[in-house]
Motif scaffolding. Structure first.
Motif, short mmCIF file in Angstrom:
data_model
loop_
_atom_site.label_atom_id
_atom_site.label_comp_id
_atom_site.label_asym_id
_atom_site.label_seq_id
_atom_site.Cartn_x
_atom_site.Cartn_y
_atom_site.Cartn_z
N ARG A 173 7.16 -11.54 -15.49
CA ARG A 173 6.67 -10.26 -15.00
C ARG A 173 7.29 -9.96 -13.64
O ARG A 173 7.42 -10.84 -12.79
N LYS A 174 7.62 -8.70 -13.45
CA LYS A 174 8.11 -8.27 -12.15
C LYS A 174 6.93 -7.70 -11.38
O LYS A 174 6.02 -7.12 -11.97
N PRO A 175 6.92 -7.88 -10.08
CA PRO A 175 5.82 -7.31 -9.30
C PRO A 175 5.84 -5.79 -9.40
O PRO A 175 6.89 -5.16 -9.40
N LYS A 176 4.66 -5.20 -9.46
CA LYS A 176 4.57 -3.74 -9.61
C LYS A 176 4.88 -3.03 -8.31
O LYS A 176 5.28 -1.88 -8.31
N ILE A 177 4.67 -3.70 -7.15
CA ILE A 177 4.93 -3.09 -5.86
C ILE A 177 6.02 -3.91 -5.17
O ILE A 177 5.94 -5.13 -5.09
N SER A 178 7.00 -3.22 -4.65
CA SER A 178 8.09 -3.93 -3.97
C SER A 178 7.61 -4.45 -2.62
O SER A 178 6.60 -4.01 -2.08
N ALA A 179 8.38 -5.37 -2.07
CA ALA A 179 8.01 -5.99 -0.80
C ALA A 179 8.01 -4.97 0.34
O ALA A 179 7.12 -4.98 1.20
N SER A 180 8.95 -4.08 0.34
CA SER A 180 9.00 -3.07 1.41
C SER A 180 7.79 -2.13 1.31
O SER A 180 7.22 -1.72 2.33
N ARG A 181 7.41 -1.79 0.08
CA ARG A 181 6.24 -0.93 -0.11
C ARG A 181 4.96 -1.64 0.35
O ARG A 181 4.09 -1.05 0.98
N LYS A 182 4.85 -2.95 0.03
CA LYS A 182 3.70 -3.73 0.49
C LYS A 182 3.63 -3.76 2.00
O LYS A 182 2.56 -3.58 2.60
N LEU A 183 4.77 -3.97 2.66
CA LEU A 183 4.82 -4.01 4.11
C LEU A 183 4.41 -2.67 4.71
O LEU A 183 3.65 -2.61 5.68
N MET A 184 4.89 -1.59 4.11
CA MET A 184 4.54 -0.26 4.60
C MET A 184 3.04 -0.01 4.45
O MET A 184 2.37 0.49 5.36
N LEU A 185 2.45 -0.42 3.29
CA LEU A 185 1.01 -0.23 3.07
C LEU A 185 0.19 -1.05 4.06
O LEU A 185 -0.82 -0.60 4.58
N LYS A 186 0.64 -2.29 4.32
CA LYS A 186 -0.08 -3.12 5.29
C LYS A 186 -0.05 -2.50 6.67
O LYS A 186 -1.06 -2.47 7.38
N SER A 187 1.11 -2.00 7.08
CA SER A 187 1.20 -1.40 8.41
C SER A 187 0.33 -0.15 8.49
O SER A 187 -0.30 0.11 9.52
#
Length: 190
Positions: free
Chosen positions: A10-24
């Motif tokens: 399985r591929k992650p549904k959210i990319s790492a850059s998107r996760k970082l942006m959401l966290k910020s």
């Protein structure tokens, strides 16, 4: 087969850059809400103080009126001080009670250091007496039920074992060569 392979890769549904942006964004929103909460508390504090302690206008008052105002303020201060003292006493009482209850909880859980116990020999009669109290009347002799062994039976077998072992070796070594091998093996070891 394809279901198994697809579930493993399985591929992650959210990319790492998107996760970082959401966290910020979440951190920024939390910071903003915290600042707003601090401002709300300050505003409420000012509102409460304005309601409880209105601003004093002392410019138009005479000396007698100022003294009355001071007495009134001192009386209010005394009342507030008494309330504060009572509240502090209640808080200290509650903290002591909480500490006592925590100690009781720890004692019930068994998280205290247990002393080393000594072994004590107690007969079966003493155990039954302590368990049953005055009801225990029959003495319990555990040795009475054991099988008795006569000493004569054991003494018949011992004379062979009690005699000198060297004589037994000489008597049992029918061939002279075996005895020499035994003596040769015994010699260098000593």
């Amino acid at each position: 087969m394809s279901l198994i392979v697809s579930s493993i890769q399985r591929k992650p549904k959210i990319s790492a850059s998107r996760k970082l942006m959401l966290k910020s964004l979440m951190v920024a929103k939390a910071k903003e809400e915290l600042e707003q909460e601090i401002l709300d508390k300050e505003e409420e504090k000012h509102r409460y103080l304005a309601e409880r302690a209105p601003p004093l206008n002392t410019s138009a008052l005479s000396l007698g009126q100022l003294q009355d105002l001071c007495r009134e303020l001192h009386a209010k201060i005394d009342v507030v001080d008494e309330e504060r003292y009572d509240i502090e006493a209640k808080v200290m009482l509650n903290t002591r009670e909480i500490k006592d209850l925590n100690i009781k909880v720890l004692d019930l859980r068994g998280k205290f250091k247990r002393p080393n116990l000594r072994r004590v020999r107690v007969s079966a009669d003493a155990i039954l007496r302590s368990l049953l109290g005055s009801k225990h009347k029959v003495s319990m002799d555990l040795r009475a039920n054991l099988k008795s062994v006569k000493k004569e039976d054991t003494e018949k077998k011992r004379p062979v074992e009690d005699s000198d072992w060297r004589k037994n070796v000489e008597a049992m070594s029918g061939m002279e060569g075996r005895k020499k091998m035994f003596d040769a093996a015994k010699g260098p070891a000593q």
